[in-house]
Structure formats: structure tokens, C-alpha cells
Design a protein around this motif. Structure first.
Motif, PDB file in Angstrom:
ATOM      1  N   THR A  50      29.879  28.036   3.089  1.00  0.00           N
ATOM      2  CA  THR A  50      30.702  27.070   2.353  1.00  0.00           C
ATOM      3  C   THR A  50      30.535  27.166   0.835  1.00  0.00           C
ATOM      4  O   THR A  50      31.219  26.495   0.105  1.00  0.00           O
ATOM      5  CB  THR A  50      30.372  25.631   2.801  1.00  0.00           C
ATOM      6  N   GLY A  51      29.592  28.011   0.388  1.00  0.00           N
ATOM      7  CA  GLY A  51      29.500  28.273  -1.051  1.00  0.00           C
ATOM      8  C   GLY A  51      28.569  27.380  -1.843  1.00  0.00           C
ATOM      9  O   GLY A  51      28.818  27.117  -3.015  1.00  0.00           O
ATOM     10  N   THR A  73      35.660  30.125  -4.584  1.00  0.00           N
ATOM     11  CA  THR A  73      34.960  28.868  -4.913  1.00  0.00           C
ATOM     12  C   THR A  73      34.865  28.015  -3.649  1.00  0.00           C
ATOM     13  O   THR A  73      35.654  28.203  -2.708  1.00  0.00           O
ATOM     14  CB  THR A  73      35.730  28.057  -5.973  1.00  0.00           C
ATOM     15  N   PRO A  74      33.926  27.089  -3.615  1.00  0.00           N
ATOM     16  CA  PRO A  74      33.826  26.212  -2.439  1.00  0.00           C
ATOM     17  C   PRO A  74      35.142  25.520  -2.114  1.00  0.00           C
ATOM     18  O   PRO A  74      35.521  25.414  -0.943  1.00  0.00           O
ATOM     19  CB  PRO A  74      32.763  25.190  -2.854  1.00  0.00           C
ATOM     20  N   GLU A  75      35.851  25.043  -3.157  1.00  0.00           N
ATOM     21  CA  GLU A  75      37.093  24.316  -2.884  1.00  0.00           C
ATOM     22  C   GLU A  75      38.177  25.221  -2.334  1.00  0.00           C
ATOM     23  O   GLU A  75      38.951  24.821  -1.474  1.00  0.00           O
ATOM     24  CB  GLU A  75      37.573  23.521  -4.099  1.00  0.00           C
ATOM     25  N   ALA A  78      37.586  25.708   1.273  1.00  0.00           N
ATOM     26  CA  ALA A  78      38.061  24.532   2.014  1.00  0.00           C
ATOM     27  C   ALA A  78      39.569  24.565   2.163  1.00  0.00           C
ATOM     28  O   ALA A  78      40.112  24.281   3.229  1.00  0.00           O
ATOM     29  CB  ALA A  78      37.624  23.261   1.295  1.00  0.00           C
ATOM     30  N   ARG A  79      40.235  24.940   1.060  1.00  0.00           N
ATOM     31  CA  ARG A  79      41.705  24.984   1.089  1.00  0.00           C
ATOM     32  C   ARG A  79      42.222  26.077   2.018  1.00  0.00           C
ATOM     33  O   ARG A  79      43.337  26.017   2.511  1.00  0.00           O
ATOM     34  CB  ARG A  79      42.230  25.187  -0.334  1.00  0.00           C
ATOM     35  N   LEU A  82      38.370  26.286   5.760  1.00  0.00           N
ATOM     36  CA  LEU A  82      36.967  26.290   6.171  1.00  0.00           C
ATOM     37  C   LEU A  82      36.393  24.884   5.978  1.00  0.00           C
ATOM     38  O   LEU A  82      36.507  24.309   4.899  1.00  0.00           O
ATOM     39  CB  LEU A  82      36.188  27.307   5.327  1.00  0.00           C
ATOM     40  N   ALA A 104      41.866  14.765  -0.842  1.00  0.00           N
ATOM     41  CA  ALA A 104      41.455  16.053  -0.285  1.00  0.00           C
ATOM     42  C   ALA A 104      42.626  16.754   0.404  1.00  0.00           C
ATOM     43  O   ALA A 104      42.923  17.921   0.132  1.00  0.00           O
ATOM     44  CB  ALA A 104      40.308  15.845   0.704  1.00  0.00           C
ATOM     45  N   ALA A 107      45.136  18.015  -2.039  1.00  0.00           N
ATOM     46  CA  ALA A 107      44.651  19.193  -2.776  1.00  0.00           C
ATOM     47  C   ALA A 107      44.830  20.441  -1.921  1.00  0.00           C
ATOM     48  O   ALA A 107      45.253  21.495  -2.401  1.00  0.00           O
ATOM     49  CB  ALA A 107      43.182  19.007  -3.157  1.00  0.00           C
ATOM     50  N   ILE A 108      44.541  20.301  -0.635  1.00  0.00           N
ATOM     51  CA  ILE A 108      44.691  21.428   0.291  1.00  0.00           C
ATOM     52  C   ILE A 108      46.166  21.795   0.467  1.00  0.00           C
ATOM     53  O   ILE A 108      46.558  22.962   0.407  1.00  0.00           O
ATOM     54  CB  ILE A 108      44.042  21.085   1.657  1.00  0.00           C
TER      55      ILE A 108
END
Lengths: 252, 479
Positions: A50-51, A73-75, A78-79, A82, A104, A107-108
Motif C-alpha cells: 500500500t506504499g 503514490t499510496p493514493e 488506492a484509486r 487497492l 474518498a 477522489a477515486i
């Protein structure tokens, strides 16, 4: 289809090597379980995937959907779908669960070129998901994990997962601190999210959780390496014979 | 779901609808302060004799006073003789091309419409603002209800008796160094009067009232709510305001009579100086309300993000029995900003109640101090105060300080004080990022959560703007 491919992964924390050449391939539609004793590197693996900045990768690579995961990047990870259900979910005082999740989710969605959901559509979506983990609606208006019981925090993680619909979900010791009823609720929630187009990586100490979330493949992680992989029966055998059995039967 | 905070982001910031414009004066007095200067100011404003006398008296007190230095702020000495106390508006830029692009970028982020950007930066606008005509309509409506809302100068001309009756009754001209200075030389400001039993149907905003930034230097505001009246009053705006004048010393007085309720909300975003701490406004403000009547209530809500130095303690004198004083504050410092802010709750009447919620956020090399006094006089039997002071630190070079003073002179009253200091920790940010938020959005979310108890006291549109503003102010402070 190959969703995740970890090749010869080495990672260290402050000069101490924790992961020593992990190889793992997860295909869509599969549920993998990783078991291992304390300090074997289970949470490190989740952190690297997950970074988290804590870890330094010294060797190896990770391909996720064919892309270089470690470069993201972690975000962005996620996007890209993950998701990590945290072992210790974090409190965000003053920010309601609903607002947090809406931010959230949008953003995704934005990253994926989808239209952002408005308040009404979002509410409709989350109401249906609350039922999966047997939470009532006032949960939406409570601040994220703030003042939640241990069980509520874990259920909240699965609720987040239900709303964000990840492609690859990592459950990091989601069973820890849960009584048997809560465990069943969480597992039912997770099972309802199992689909042919996504995959899960379940990290746990105990076989107990795997009675409820039945994995396709079980891996045993010892001293930073996957030393054995097998079917769900491996978990049962492991439970009966202990980790020393694996240590003895394999060359570590 | 009745949680407005969840929905507020749906509301885009709107253009302010109410307000009006005052005449712009056009000449300047040379720097320096003496009796002659004060006479000239009064003369230019065509003031009555009593007001001139009032100013002169304040000036004489000021001469005997020393600039206070007990605040936890540091700045080079101010030369009061180098300041011009009556100045014409500065040269206006012809178009937005002449305006500092950094400023425009900030406007952009706050979502301020182009026309409004022009107005804020002083660009001459061809088309008349819609809001001006709208304002006229509203002014008519307010007038019908007997509500007076106008510039201070206008009030002196048209309602001299009201002004004379209340001016200086809450903040006397000799109250403190900066209040005395303001009383001697105040340029203009706002006057608001709500007659008996009238519930003001709209939020009164000063946003459109300040013509040029200059009028803000020594602003004077007087708000009077008669028996049973209600008004929600907004001062300032989230848009950053630049000003050539470094020293600002405003005075705000509020009077609430029996059963009256005045809600005063402000967002202060004066130029804070650059990232190295150069320039920036010194903001030394005296704000005080007097709950003069029984069951009256005065509520201060402030969001302080600007100025190089902020020195400000909105206070309430709880004179009437059962009266209520409230103070909700968010103060943010970044880079080299310093804020010493808080409140004073002076309990005099019986069964008086006060609530203090202070949220200080420090980033960069900023220094943030909460300074509060809760004083319960002997006469204030069965009174109650609750204070909560929370500090949030971002980074390792900033500071948060709390100076609570509590004086209780009777045995029937109760005072509660809670204080916390926390840091935005990496776990929180990582958790947010793992859910798809950028670091910047994560910080905004966490900070806004921290400020929630204060933001929910703000009128909704203001709250939305304040949230955005905090994001802009704290931009780049993490990571």
C-alpha cells in the motif's frame, strides 16, 4: 488474469531486512490467505503493497494490473483499486464517516474519469452497504473510528471496502479483537463482496477466520519468505501442527 | 441525515448579496498625529462638535498610555508619527493584469468570481455590480422594519442621538492603547441598529461595505440590539485583502438589551506577509460585547487566518441576569505568523453562562497563543463557564501556547476548563491516502474535522468558504 505479481521482494525497516524474497501471484477471482507467526513480515507485506514510507525496497518488483506498483503514490494505488483493511484503523476526529467516504469515493471516481456522486446518490449507495456489515445509519454521522469499539472499527473497515469496491483488498488481521459474533458479521460482509472480477489477500495469525472466509490458496510466511503454499487444508494442518512444523519441513 | 457538514461541500460559495458602497474620499493628510490632525479628520467628515471632543479626549488619554507588550508576539517598534491617519485610496490597477498573480491564484482557489476579484483588488469596474442594486432593494426592506445598517459616518450624520447614546459605552475611549488610538482617529466603519422586537431576516454583511482597503485601518463598528431583537452579523471575507497600511486597530462594540441576541461572525484574512515573514498586517483589535439586559446573548465566532500579527480578544460583559456569552474561534498561523488571541468573559449578573471553544492551528514557524480570562464576580451567583482550548500542530517548528486566567469570587459558580494539544500524525494522513485522498486533501480533512465545533457556528456559506480558506492557508505545510 494476473492481478498482482510479486517477484523476489526484499524490504527493510531501518536497516533490518524483513522481507527476504517474496514471490506471490494473485489472479482475479481468487482469495489468498497469508499465515505466519509474529514478526514473519505479514504486516510489512501489507505496508509495502500500500506504499507506507516506513519501508525501503532493496530488491524485486511488484506488478499490479501489469503496472509498476512501487512507482505509484499510496493514493494512486488506492484509486487503482487497492484497498487495505487496517489492523489498527485510525481515528479522524470531527470528520464524519459519511463525509470521509464521500471524499474518498469521489477522489477515486475522479481519477477514473467518472462523475462525482452527489449527496443523494451517495447516501443511497452507502445505505445499501451498511446492511452488509449490520451497521445502523447513525454510523454515518459518527466521526471516523472516533470512540468506536474494537469490533466497530473492524466492521467500519469492511464497510469502507464495500463502498469503495476495490479490485484487490488486503485484510490485515481483520479477525484480531473480534468475538465470534462480530467475526461472523465481518466474514459475511467480506464474502458478499467476493466476485469473479476482484481478489483478496487475507492476512491472519489464526485459521479461525479462514473457516468463515474460505481461501483458494494458503501461503505460509516465515522469516520474510513464503515457505509453503497449498489449499485451504494447509491452514488446518498448520493450526494443528504449529509453525515449527513448517520450519522443520522446509529449508529456510 | 441532518448533518450539514456532509452536505456543505455541495454548496458553492456565492456572491454576497447584501451591502452598499460609500463615497470615496480623495485627499490625504501628511503623516503624524497631533490635535490638529484629529480636528482635520473630524472636519473632513463634517462631524458634530461632541464627536470631535470625544476624539480629542481619547487622544489625550492615548498620550498618557504605553503600548502594551504583554502579548506573546514580537515585532519591531511602531512609529506612530510615521503613519498617515487620513489617506486617499491608493492608485487603482487598470486591469487584473496589474495585480499580483499569487493573489489571483488564491482567489481562483477560493472560487471567487472574476467580477468580484476585480472589486477586491480595486480594479475599476465598468459594469455596476448587480449586488449594488440588490443591496438597494434590501436596504429598503430593512428600512421598513426599522433596521439601520450603514457606514459609521452616515450614522453620525443621520442618527447622531443613537450613536452618541451608545458610542464608547462598551469600549471606553481610554480602555487600552489601541482602542484609544482608534477612538481618536477612526476613519469609518459600520453601524447597525435593530429596534425592539425585530428579528433581522437576513445576515448583515460588511463585505461590500468597505470600499477601499484603507477604510479598514482604524475601523469602528457599533451594533445595538434593542429588547428582544436578533441579528446575525458578518464581518470580513475569506478573500485575502492586501493593504499598504501595516497597522490596523479596529474597535467593535456590541450592545444587547433584554432578551436580545447578537451573533457576530468574522473571517479575517489580511495579508500575512510572505513566506520569509516580510510585510504583513499588524492587527490589534478590541472587540467587546455587553449583555446589558436580562436573558441577552452575544456570540462571537471568528476564523483568523491572516495578518502577520493578530492581537484580539472578543469579549463579553455579562451584566444582565441569565445572560449568555459565547466565543468560538479558529486561529491559524503559518510561516512566520503570530497570533495572540482569546476572549474575556466577565460574569456580573446572576445565572450568567459562557462557553469558550478555541481551536488553534500552527504550521510552519507560526506561533499561536490562546489567552483567555474567565472572571466571575461576587454578584454573579450560580454562574457557569465552560472553556475548551485545543491546539493542533503541523510540523516541528511551530508553537502553541495557552494562557488561561480564571478568577471566581463566589462559591455558587462553576468553571470547567479543558485543553488538548495534538499533532497531525502520519498514520492519519496515510489512512486517508490509502482511501484515495491526496496528502493535501487529507490535511484539509483532518484540519476541518478539528475545527468542526467552530465551523458549525458559522452561517453555512461562510463555513464552506472558511473550510476552503484553511486549505489554501495551510497549502504545502505537510510533506
Amino acid at each position: 488474469m494476473n492481478l498482482l505479481e510479486i517477484r523476489n521482494l526484499h524490504a527493510e525497516v531501518e536497516g533490518t531486512e524483513i522481507l527476504r524474497g517474496v514471490n506471490l501471484t494473485i489472479n482475479v477471482g481468487e482469495v489468498h490467505a497469508i499465515m505466519g507467526p509474529n514478526g514473519s513480515g505479514k504486516s510489512t507485506l501489507a505496508g509495502v503493497l500500500t506504499g507506507r514510507e516506513l519501508y525501503t525496497i532493496t530488491e524485486g518488483e511488484i506488478l499490479y494490473k501489469g503496472k509498476d506498483l512501487l512507482a505509484m503514490t499510496p493514493e494512486d494505488r488506492a484509486r487503482e483499486g487497492l484497498f487495505l483493511a487496517f489492523q489498527y484503523p485510525v481515528e479522524v476526529p470531527g470528520v464524519t464517516n459519511a463525509y470521509f467516504l464521500k471524499t474518498a469515493l469521489n477522489a477515486i471516481r475522479k481519477y477514473r474519469g467518472l462523475e462525482e456522486l452527489d449527496a443523494m446518490d451517495f447516501l443511497k449507495l452507502v445505505r445499501s452497504k451498511l446492511k452488509l456489515v449490520d451497521l445502523d445509519e447513525n454510523f454515518l454521522n459518527r466521526a471516523v473510528n472516533d470512540g468506536f469499539s474494537g469490533g466497530e472499527k473492524k466492521r467500519n473497515e469492511i464497510f469502507h471496502m464495500a463502498v469503495l469496491e476495490p479490485t484487490l483488498a488486503i485484510l490485515d488481521e481483520t479477525d484480531s479483537g473480534l468475538d465470534i459474533d462480530a467475526l461472523r458479521i465481518v466474514a459475511d460482509g467480506v464474502n458478499s463482496l467476493r466476485k469473479p472480477e476482484n481478489a483478496m489477500l487475507v492476512i491472519t495469525h489464526y485459521q479461525r477466520l479462514l473457516n468463515y472466509i474460505v481461501p483458494d490458496i494458503v501461503h505460509v510466511l516465515v522469516d520474510g519468505k513464503i515457505v509453503k503454499s497449498g489449499s485451504k487444508e494447509l491452514a488446518i494442518e498448520l493450526e494443528q501442527r504449529g509453525y515449527d512444523w513448517v520450519r522443520e519441513t522446509t529449508e529456510v | 441525515m441532518n448533518d450539514t457538514n456532509n452536505i456543505v461541500t455541495e454548496v458553492t460559495s456565492q456572491e454576497y448579496k447584501y451591502g452598499f458602497v460609500t463615497k470615496i474620499e480623495s485627499d490625504t493628510l501628511p503623516p503624524g498625529l497631533n490635535e490638529e490632525v484629529i480636528r482635520k479628520i473630524s472636519e473632513k467628515k463634517e462631524e458634530p462638535e461632541w464627536l470631535l471632543e470625544w476624539r480629542l479626549k481619547a487622544y489625550k488619554s492615548w498620550l498618557t498610555m504605553e503600548e502594551p507588550h504583554w502579548g506573546n508576539v514580537q515585532y519591531p517598534p511602531i512609529d506612530y508619527q510615521a503613519i498617515s491617519y487620513y489617506s486617499a485610496p491608493k492608485k487603482r490597477p487598470k486591469s487584473l493584469d496589474e495585480v499580483d498573480p499569487e493573489l489571483l491564484r488564491t482567489y481562483e482557489k477560493l472560487g471567487i468570481p472574476l467580477e468580484e476579484q476585480k472589486w477586491l483588488t480595486g480594479v475599476a469596474v465598468d459594469a455596476v455590480f448587480d449586488s449594488v442594486s440588490v443591496a438597494t432593494t434590501f436596504k429598503e426592506k430593512l428600512k421598513e422594519m426599522g433596521i439601520i445598517f450603514c457606514s459609521f459616518s452616515e450614522a453620525v450624520r443621520h442618527y447622531p442621538d443613537l450613536v452618541r447614546k451608545y458610542l464608547g459605552t462598551v469600549v471606553p475611549p481610554n480602555d487600552n492603547f489601541f482602542a484609544a488610538l482608534n477612538s481618536a482617529v477612526f476613519s469609518d466603519g459600520s453601524f447597525c441598529y435593530i429596534p425592539k422586537g425585530v428579528h433581522c431576516p437576513m445576515e448583515l454583511s460588511t463585505y461590500f461595505r468597505i470600499n477601499a482597503a484603507e477604510t479598514g485601518q482604524f475601523e469602528r463598528t457599533l451594533i445595538v440590539a434593542e429588547e428582544g431583537a436578533y441579528v446575525s452579523y458578518l464581518e470580513g471575507c475569506t478573500a485575502p485583502i492586501r493593504d499598504e497600511n501595516q497597522l490596523h486597530a479596529a474597535v467593535v462594540e456590541i450592545i444587547a438589551l433584554d432578551n436580545a441576541y447578537v451573533k457576530y461572525s468574522t473571517v479575517q484574512n489580511w495579508y500575512p506577509g510572505d513566506k520569509e515573514g516580510r510585510g504583513g498586517i499588524y492587527n490589534f483589535v478590541t472587540k467587546r460585547g455587553k449583555c446589558a439586559g436580562v436573558n441577552s446573548r452575544i456570540s462571537w465566532t471568528q476564523v483568523e487566518t491572516g495578518s502577520a500579527i493578530t492581537w484580539k480578544y472578543p469579549s463579553v460583559l455579562l451584566v444582565g441576569d441569565n445572560s449568555i456569552g459565547e466565543f468560538y474561534s479558529v486561529a491559524v498561523v503559518n510561516h512566520y505568523q503570530q497570533a495572540d488571541t482569546g476572549t474575556k468573559m466577565i460574569h456580573i449578573g446572576k445565572n450568567t453562562r459562557s462557553t469558550i471553544v478555541s481551536k488553534g492551528i500552527s504550521a510552519g514557524k507560526g506561533q499561536n497563543s490562546y489567552r483567555g480570562l474567565v472572571e466571575i464576580k461576587k454578584s454573579a451567583a450560580n454562574s457557569w463557564n465552560y472553556s475548551q482550548c485545543d491546539s493542533l500542530l503541523i510540523g516541528n517548528q511551530c508553537g502553541a501556547h495557552t494562557f488561561p486566567y480564571i478568577e471566581v469570587k463566589n462559591t455558587t459558580s462553576k468553571v470547567e476548563h479543558e485543553a488538548t494539544t495534538s499533532k497531525i500524525d502520519e498514520e492519519q494522513i496515510f489512512y486517508c491516502r490509502q482511501r484515495g485522498l491526496s496528502t493535501e486533501d487529507a490535511v484539509n480533512l483532518i484540519v476541518n474535522g478539528f475545527c468542526r465545533e467552530v465551523f458549525r457556528e458559522l452561517p453555512m456559506e461562510f463555513a464552506v468558504e472558511a473550510q476552503k480558506l484553511l486549505g489554501v492557508v495551510l497549502e504545502g505545510s505537510v510533506g
